[in-house]
Design a protein around this motif. Sequence first.
Motif, PDB file in Angstrom:
ATOM      1  N   LYS A  26      35.977  46.969  45.992  1.00  0.00           N
ATOM      2  CA  LYS A  26      36.596  48.268  46.214  1.00  0.00           C
ATOM      3  C   LYS A  26      36.774  48.527  47.708  1.00  0.00           C
ATOM      4  N   LEU A  27      37.964  49.007  48.064  1.00  0.00           N
ATOM      5  CA  LEU A  27      38.255  49.377  49.443  1.00  0.00           C
ATOM      6  C   LEU A  27      37.855  50.824  49.692  1.00  0.00           C
ATOM      7  N   SER A  28      37.445  51.107  50.928  1.00  0.00           N
ATOM      8  CA  SER A  28      37.050  52.468  51.278  1.00  0.00           C
ATOM      9  C   SER A  28      38.251  53.405  51.330  1.00  0.00           C
ATOM     10  N   GLU A  29      39.422  52.837  51.546  1.00  0.00           N
ATOM     11  CA  GLU A  29      40.669  53.593  51.646  1.00  0.00           C
ATOM     12  C   GLU A  29      41.807  52.599  51.530  1.00  0.00           C
ATOM     13  N   GLU A  30      43.028  53.101  51.402  1.00  0.00           N
ATOM     14  CA  GLU A  30      44.175  52.211  51.480  1.00  0.00           C
ATOM     15  C   GLU A  30      44.225  51.604  52.879  1.00  0.00           C
TER      16      GLU A  30
END
Length: 521
Positions: free
Chosen positions: A174-178
């Motif tokens: 999972k990424l923290s943000e785009e």
Amino acid sequence: MVMGAIMLAGCASVPSPKEYRNPVLTGFHADPSVCRSGSDYYLVTSSFEYFPGVPVYHSRDLVHWRQVGHALTRESQLPLKGQKASKGIFAPTIRCHAGTFYMITSNIDNGGDFYVTTKDPAGEWSEPTWIKQKEWSMDPSLFFDDDGKVYYTRHGGGRNGGVYQAEIDLATGKLSEEPRLIWSGTGGIWPEGPHLYKVGGTYYLLISEGGTSYGHMLTVARSKSPWGPFEANPANPILTHKSQPELPLQAVGHADLVQTDAGTWWTVLLGIRPVARNHHIGRETLLAPVTWDANGWPVVNGNQPLQLSMTVTGLPASSPWPRERVRDDFDATRLGLQWVHLRGPATALWSVTERPGMLRLKGSVHTLNDVATPAFVARRQEHFRVRAATEVTFDPTAEGQVAGLVLRQNEENHYELRVTGAGARRVELVTRVGGVTKIVATQTIEAGPTTLQVEAFEDRYEFSVRSRAGTTRAVGSAPTQPMSSEKAGGFTGVYFGMYASGPQPMPPADFAWFDYEPLDE
């Protein structure tokens, strides 16, 4: 173990110069990435439509490399169905951190970016963790910072795009943000192949620009934060061979840095060796020394062009591997690591156990012209001057059933020296260039095993045939130029191999051995 945060080398006594030859991995070994674990180095390269994917190489001296496995060996890791030539797996990055190896890459038209892990790079790798994001991406990399954060850095935006980045949780993908834009490069097209490093407390972002051809170049920027703003090196590009057509190595770029356990710095990168401005054996892996100037910028090879013969200091002690055997007798219970298929394992189409001591190909209706998985087993052409040969036993029962030796660039461009003919067997030399197939030579052959051979030169391939009891007879020749990326397109190189196809039902083709004998060493 090399961690994400790396420090500048200290002072050391000056070692004696050593010589090595570029490329250090010849033939199609594009987009190299490297990491160090202790005194061992591991390197991966792109594999595109070939299966297994992402070959893994091991070295102890950065010069001599031996393949030890593939990172992607299962269809669950590597879905390639429907992927055309030069699609599939682009630009992997390998990193080693806290006892775990990570390989991150792009399945360009079938899922996007993902990573796999292992404790042993020569063994099996995990199932993929796919990275979900809204925008198209390629050329991903990982950076492990010394505060425990991990950064996912990649290209986005295409020809006039840039470098994008986000923090990533490697337990979940999972990424923290785009991902957000952190640098657009210096204005060259295709700012790609990014890698983030930390050296002496400063973050360095190394990318390639200009496209992976004759305008290729390396550029670098730095910042006190992994998010920038990034300051471009005023000396950019730090390496390019563009506008220097006299140099034997061209298109240099797509680099990755590594520091030896003695503290010296090196880069692996791709380059080509064109013949009359055409390259057919692919983008190859080069090695070059890196130093740091008084202003803290990396300098590649003392700001001099890379050469075929390099004299350097600071390499680890020489540690060559035994030479590969010329002949593969197919006497093992599995194929050697050099062999690959198209778009899948093709397990129903080949066997080394049904007739022990033979590679049996069970041809299907799929041909080399199709975006499919034909009965095809092949290896890279890694030398300009080389002899490749195989002995095949094949008795076709219907017209259109063929088996033999193939030189493949892609679906539209390949050469075949094949056995065919129901009742009266014959050998055909077939060229397919730009999607047009021609039978350029035919010879009748005797019953029994037939040896098919090609001798490669820089500008041509010469084909010949021999029965077990007979003499070698020339069949014909074909130029190398139509197999080049300049003429055929794409990002790969020529593969030599064996194949079979035709109307069903069809008898098997049994290959007793395959020779690959370099003639330019």
